[in-house]
Scaffold this motif. Structure first.
Motif, PDB file in Angstrom:
ATOM      1  N   GLU A  34       0.828  -1.211   0.000  1.00 45.41           N
ATOM      2  CA  GLU A  34       0.000   0.000   0.000  1.00 45.41           C
ATOM      3  C   GLU A  34       0.860   1.257   0.000  1.00 45.41           C
ATOM      4  N   TRP A  35       1.838   1.324   0.890  1.00 42.69           N
ATOM      5  CA  TRP A  35       2.605   2.550   1.037  1.00 42.69           C
ATOM      6  C   TRP A  35       3.726   2.668   0.015  1.00 42.69           C
ATOM      7  N   TYR A  36       4.092   1.561  -0.620  1.00 44.84           N
ATOM      8  CA  TYR A  36       5.016   1.624  -1.751  1.00 44.84           C
ATOM      9  C   TYR A  36       4.391   2.468  -2.859  1.00 44.84           C
ATOM     10  N   ASP A  37       3.132   2.191  -3.175  1.00 40.67           N
ATOM     11  CA  ASP A  37       2.445   2.957  -4.220  1.00 40.67           C
ATOM     12  C   ASP A  37       2.258   4.408  -3.810  1.00 40.67           C
ATOM     13  N   SER A  61      11.777   4.686  -2.379  1.00 41.48           N
ATOM     14  CA  SER A  61      12.806   5.727  -2.439  1.00 41.48           C
ATOM     15  C   SER A  61      14.146   5.168  -2.882  1.00 41.48           C
ATOM     16  N   GLY A  62      14.501   3.996  -2.332  1.00 44.36           N
ATOM     17  CA  GLY A  62      15.773   3.390  -2.698  1.00 44.36           C
ATOM     18  C   GLY A  62      15.848   3.036  -4.171  1.00 44.36           C
ATOM     19  N   LEU A  63      14.768   2.448  -4.689  1.00 36.14           N
ATOM     20  CA  LEU A  63      14.745   2.089  -6.108  1.00 36.14           C
ATOM     21  C   LEU A  63      14.730   3.336  -6.991  1.00 36.14           C
ATOM     22  N   ALA A 107      17.057  15.104  -2.356  1.00 39.65           N
ATOM     23  CA  ALA A 107      15.734  14.991  -1.741  1.00 39.65           C
ATOM     24  C   ALA A 107      15.392  13.537  -1.448  1.00 39.65           C
ATOM     25  N   LEU A 108      15.741  12.643  -2.367  1.00 42.94           N
ATOM     26  CA  LEU A 108      15.464  11.219  -2.149  1.00 42.94           C
ATOM     27  C   LEU A 108      16.342  10.636  -1.049  1.00 42.94           C
ATOM     28  N   LEU A 109      17.572  11.105  -0.949  1.00 44.69           N
ATOM     29  CA  LEU A 109      18.420  10.657   0.154  1.00 44.69           C
ATOM     30  C   LEU A 109      17.814  11.054   1.499  1.00 44.69           C
ATOM     31  N   ALA A 110      17.287  12.259   1.575  1.00 48.31           N
ATOM     32  CA  ALA A 110      16.614  12.691   2.800  1.00 48.31           C
ATOM     33  C   ALA A 110      15.399  11.814   3.090  1.00 48.31           C
ATOM     34  N   ALA A 111      14.641  11.478   2.028  1.00 47.69           N
ATOM     35  CA  ALA A 111      13.468  10.619   2.193  1.00 47.69           C
ATOM     36  C   ALA A 111      13.875   9.236   2.690  1.00 47.69           C
ATOM     37  N   ILE A 112      14.947   8.697   2.136  1.00 47.80           N
ATOM     38  CA  ILE A 112      15.418   7.374   2.563  1.00 47.80           C
ATOM     39  C   ILE A 112      15.768   7.379   4.048  1.00 47.80           C
TER      40      ILE A 112
END
Length: 451
Positions: free
Chosen positions: A29-32, A172-174, A282-287
């Motif tokens: 669910e949260w992946y999407d 985020s990682g992908l 930004a994605l690094l921060a999210a990760i």
């Protein structure tokens, strides 16, 4: 985490399946959800016409709201089916619907290819995904709590909350890997699509595990007795007429955290990009936020079981009231270090309070209406307050020119939740501590009422 006092000799295997079944559904669910937020800028360019970038971004966030607009209705219907046919049946159905909606987005033609039909199909995929997700979190958590030891109720809720960070962490990682390895043109044209298509194998594994689980004995007894005595079940009517106060308490209690969750999963990446940090940073921060989320949620659940959910929630929301505006100041400070410290600290607070909140969402109601009542209260709060937050944030920033404007809005919401925690806390959060932690088998037919 097993519960021998309410178990048969084979329950260790059953318990592991239930735990994985609940966690993997949250991951899907949260992946999407995270993908949609992370890729909002790219998708706004793909599915909407060239022109005003802000309008395109707001239109993309409307798709996020649309998937939640259907959730109160979908959650009520799915919860009703769960109350009649069981949790296992609905949990298989929800994961299949979510995977169809998610994979469908990865296959959609762009606006350049089919014009206005593209955003219409995007909206349809979001509706399908939202219908499936409408009862996923509450019923999966209910399934987990009914099988697990009652004295660790908030810890198990914390595990459920923590697993919701695993999907965004994976997304985020992908996404980060593809962004730094593919040329920008390739990522914009087809790279982002592979991220949505990867939901298919993850969903298939989840369906396989869920089909091998069984209903909790206490809930199975409720289903069998209703069938044996031909009881006319009206879970929606009973939930609304007899438990509306508990639903309002749960919505008010979770309001601040619902807004915070959508900031983390659907807005912070966009805000960081728009403040000049670049998609990779930004994605690094999210990760980082998704890495700290699970241990924070589990730790918060342990604290709530040991010292009481009320203390944790009042303290957590008080910190949120103080820290929210500084978080948004950090995002627009120009300093990557300050921005990361801000969003990571924000995430820790948001996840620490998640365990007892989830307990309130689910366990404030008796078993025979729990699916309906939990789905309705959770989805109403999530739709009205959570899903609208990224859109509201984008609008306020466009209107005022500063991220801090939304910070003041969220501070007010957190203050309301703090007052509910202090003066109208649902009893289910600390019920196990008060009753001495009796097992689900001993209290399964009566626990949950808080009025």
């Amino acid at each position: 985490m097993t519960n021998p006092s309410a178990a048969s000799p084979t329950d260790n295997t059953t318990w592991r399946r239930v735990l994985w079944a609940a966690m993997l559904g949250n991951v899907v669910e949260w992946y999407d959800n995270a993908l949609y937020g992370i890729l909002a800028v790219v998708m706004s360019r793909t599915f909407f016409p060239d022109g005003d970038a802000t309008v395109a971004l707001i239109s993309t966030y409307l798709g996020l709201i649309l998937s939640y607009a259907i959730r109160p209705v979908g959650g009520t219907l799915m919860g009703r089916v769960a109350d009649f046919k069981g949790h296992k049946y609905v949990l298989t159905l929800t994961i299949m619907l979510m995977s169809v909606g998610t994979v469908g987005i990865g296959l959609l033609p762009s606006y350049a290819a089919i014009g206005v039909v593209a955003p219409m199909l995007l909206a349809l995929c979001r509706l399908i995904q939202g219908l499936g997700a409408s009862a996923e979190y509450t019923i999966a958590t209910n399934f987990l709590l009914e099988h697990g030891p009652r004295r660790k109720r908030n810890l198990l809720s914390g595990v459920s909350v923590g697993s919701t960070s695993l999907g965004p962490l994976l997304a985020s990682g992908l996404a980060y890997t593809l962004i730094v390895t593919l040329p920008a043109s390739s990522f914009d044209s087809w790279g982002w699509r592979t991220l949505f298509l990867l939901a298919a194998p993850l969903s298939l594994v989840t369906v396989y595990i869920r089909r091998r689980t069984t209903e909790a004995p206490a809930f199975q007894q409720v289903l069998e007795e209703a069938k044996r005595h031909q009881v006319k079940q009206t879970p929606f009517k009973e939930a609304v007429s007899k438990h509306w106060r508990d639903m309002l308490r749960s919505i008010g209690l979770g309001a601040g955290q619902r807004v915070g969750s959508f900031m983390i999963q659907s807005y912070f990446v966009t805000a960081l990009v728009q403040n000049g940090f670049g998609e990779d940073k930004a994605l690094l921060a999210a990760i980082l936020t998704y890495l700290v989320g699970p241990p924070a949620a589990i730790w918060g659940g342990r604290i709530a079981d040991r010292h009481g959910g009320k203390k944790l929630l009042v303290t957590g929301y008080a910190v949120f009231v103080v820290a929210t505006v500084p978080t948004f100041l950090a995002i627009e400070s120009g300093s990557l270090l300050f921005a990361i410290i801000g969003v990571v600290s924000f995430t820790i607070i948001n996840n620490v309070i998640g365990g007892p909140l989830t307990t309130a969402y689910v366990m404030s109601f008796p078993p025979h209406v729990r699916g309906t009542a939990a789905g309705l209260n959770y989805n109403l709060g999530t739709t009205l307050l959570g899903s609208t937050s990224p859109l509201l944030a984008a609008w306020l920033v466009g209107l005022t020119g500063t991220e801090v404007s939304f910070g003041f809005y969220m501070t007010a919401i957190c203050l309301v939740s703090a007052l509910v925690a202090a003066f109208a806390l649902p009893k289910a959060i600390d019920e196990a501590r008060v009753s001495g932690g009796r097992t689900p088998a001993a209290v399964g037919a009566t626990s949950g009422a808080t009025s």
